[in-house]
Design an enzyme around this catalytic site. Structure first.
Site, short mmCIF file in Angstrom:
data_model
loop_
_atom_site.label_atom_id
_atom_site.label_comp_id
_atom_site.label_asym_id
_atom_site.label_seq_id
_atom_site.Cartn_x
_atom_site.Cartn_y
_atom_site.Cartn_z
N ARG A 189 24.52 -52.49 23.47
CA ARG A 189 24.75 -53.36 22.32
C ARG A 189 23.68 -54.45 22.20
O ARG A 189 23.96 -55.56 21.76
CB ARG A 189 26.14 -54.02 22.38
CG ARG A 189 27.30 -53.07 22.31
CD ARG A 189 27.49 -52.57 20.88
NE ARG A 189 28.75 -51.88 20.73
CZ ARG A 189 29.85 -52.40 20.21
NH1 ARG A 189 29.85 -53.63 19.76
NH2 ARG A 189 30.94 -51.70 20.11
N TYR A 218 40.10 -43.16 18.23
CA TYR A 218 40.04 -43.88 16.94
C TYR A 218 40.66 -43.04 15.83
O TYR A 218 41.36 -43.55 14.96
CB TYR A 218 38.60 -44.25 16.60
CG TYR A 218 38.09 -45.38 17.46
CD1 TYR A 218 38.37 -46.71 17.16
CD2 TYR A 218 37.35 -45.12 18.62
CE1 TYR A 218 37.93 -47.75 17.97
CE2 TYR A 218 36.91 -46.15 19.44
CZ TYR A 218 37.20 -47.46 19.11
OH TYR A 218 36.77 -48.47 19.92
N ASP A 270 26.74 -46.67 14.70
CA ASP A 270 27.98 -46.86 15.46
C ASP A 270 28.47 -45.49 15.88
O ASP A 270 28.08 -44.47 15.30
CB ASP A 270 29.03 -47.59 14.63
CG ASP A 270 30.17 -48.09 15.50
OD1 ASP A 270 30.01 -49.15 16.14
OD2 ASP A 270 31.21 -47.42 15.57
N ARG A 315 25.40 -59.20 17.53
CA ARG A 315 25.71 -60.55 17.03
C ARG A 315 25.25 -61.71 17.88
O ARG A 315 25.26 -62.84 17.42
CB ARG A 315 27.22 -60.66 16.78
CG ARG A 315 27.66 -59.91 15.54
CD ARG A 315 29.15 -59.74 15.52
NE ARG A 315 29.53 -58.93 16.67
CZ ARG A 315 30.77 -58.58 16.96
NH1 ARG A 315 31.75 -59.01 16.21
NH2 ARG A 315 31.03 -57.82 18.00
N ARG A 334 23.14 -59.39 8.82
CA ARG A 334 24.54 -59.06 8.55
C ARG A 334 25.19 -60.00 7.54
O ARG A 334 26.15 -59.63 6.87
CB ARG A 334 25.33 -59.04 9.87
CG ARG A 334 25.20 -57.75 10.64
CD ARG A 334 26.06 -56.61 10.06
NE ARG A 334 27.46 -56.80 10.43
CZ ARG A 334 28.40 -57.16 9.58
NH1 ARG A 334 28.11 -57.35 8.32
NH2 ARG A 334 29.64 -57.31 9.99
#
Ligand code: CP3
Length: 349
Positions: free
Chosen positions: A31, A156, A80, A35, A44
């Site tokens: 990752r 998911y 992703d 962020r 973003r």
């Protein structure tokens, strides 16, 4: 078109993942585009998560951000694990503050039968284009492609929450194995084709993310997961002249004795287990990747340094090793600690 072959022997990440002793300890962070970087947050703030993923130019730009800042040995293409499910007919979005949300989860055999299997070019052509763009810009840095593993993708698709103990998913598997087998078979095809297409587009290696596999017992892993993973790894190896593959999961100490059967080149180790214990459990001379606790990255540098040095010391016993965190870098991580961590790894003898 791509840099796939000329750095296979000279890039430390690629040396290690191929089971060689690297010229220096390679480092990248799961990752690493995300962020904790102000330049990522800036992009973003003007574009949704799916917009960034679907724009080859933005995805390439975000992929390169941590490389430009820190000079990691590998870039990981920005996407992703879940967006490839959209082409199967899954209605998915990334909801601000909540994470990924699937609006039409799978509940029946009919839902699985309806799932489409578009080619990677139709489904995620934007990611393949982003890979081509990034590969053309990288010189000595390796490029990693990736996919979710069928089990974690299924978690998911069917649904799981932090506190249901994955009971919904497990009952789905146990109630009707044939239904599970059909879902896994479709995902094996999706994931295999996607990984192969990424290598063909210019990725030098691929990583399979099975983040939640650690909730399974050994018997469940062997029966419901392992055969499908083996199939994917063998499909990818066959179609790509043996491209290097990493298998990553968390909480996998109980499962490691079975990893030998998978045939990957490298295995991710989370922070729960020392590198030495992981090596003993896997009982095979393969590359290991990990395993600094991402939470430690939030502490003052002296604590990060101590923990990272311990990991580095442990890695002396591993024949080939890639420095990384035990799971993805947390959004609150101070950028300063990442600079210092890279410097520490670079100066370590
Ligand atoms: O830099 C990189 O590592 C490449 C990009 C990447 C993302 N997700 C971008 C992302 C990769 C490799 C992933 C993998 C992924 N996605 C996994 C496996 C790895 C892991 O961390 O276990 C999983 C389980 C997912 C699913 C997912 N995507 C979740 C649970 C979330 C929400 C939690 C979170 O971190 O926000 C996402 C969203 C997501 N994927 C973000 C990023 C950068 C944050 C989106 C944002 O900008 O708000």
């Amino acid at each position: 078109m791509n840099n796939a072959h000329n750095i296979l022997d000279s890039n430390p990440f690629l040396q290690a993942i191929q089971g060689k002793k690297a010229s220096k300890t390679p480092i990248w962070l799961m990752r690493q585009a995300g962020r904790y970087l102000p330049e990522y947050r800036e992009i973003r703030s003007k574009n949704s998560m799916l917009d960034v993923i679907r724009s080859p130019k933005l995805a390439a730009q975000v992929t390169l951000q941590p490389i430009e800042r820190f000079g990691f040995d590998a870039a990981i293409i920005f996407a992703d694990i879940l967006n490839p499910l959209i082409g199967m007919g899954i209605d998915l979005d990334f909801v601000q503050g909540e994470g990924p949300k699937i609006f039409n989860p799978i509940t029946s055999l009919a839902d699985i039968e309806r799932l489409k299997l578009p080619s990677p070019q139709e489904n995620v052509g934007y990611t393949l284009e982003a890979i081509d763009l990034v590969a053309s810009k990288l010189k000595d840095t390796a490029l990693i492609g990736f996919s979710g593993a069928p089990f974690t993708l299924s978690s998911y698709l069917i649904g799981h929450s932090k506190d249901d103990g994955f009971s919904k998913l497990k009952t789905f598997i146990y109630q009707d194995f044939k239904r599970w087998d059909l879902l896994q078979t479709k995902l094996v095809s999706l994931v295999s084709d996607y990984l192969v297409a990424q290598i063909q587009a210019g990725a030098n290696a691929v990583q399979i993310f099975d983040s939640w596999v650690g909730v399974l017992s050994q018997q469940q892993f062997c029966e419901f997961v392992l055969p499908y993973l083996k199939q994917i790894i063998s499909n990818v190896k066959l179609a790509t002249n043996n491209a290097p593959i990493t298998y990553f999961g968390t909480g996998t100490s109980g499962l490691m004795p079975y990893f030998k059967q998978l045939g990957a080149n490298c295995y991710g180790v989370d922070w729960r287990l020392s590198l030495n214990d992981a090596r003993a459990l896997i009982a095979q001379e393969v590359c290991l990747q990990g395993n600094l606790d991402p939470a430690i990255m939030l502490c003052d540098w002296q604590h990060v340094e101590k923990a990272a040095l311990k990991t580095l010391e442990d890695s002396r016993m591993i024949s080939s090793y890639i420095f990384n965190l035990g799971h993805g870098i947390l959004p609150q991580t101070p950028v300063e600690n990442v600079y210092k961590l890279v410097e520490l790894i670079r100066n370590w003898k």
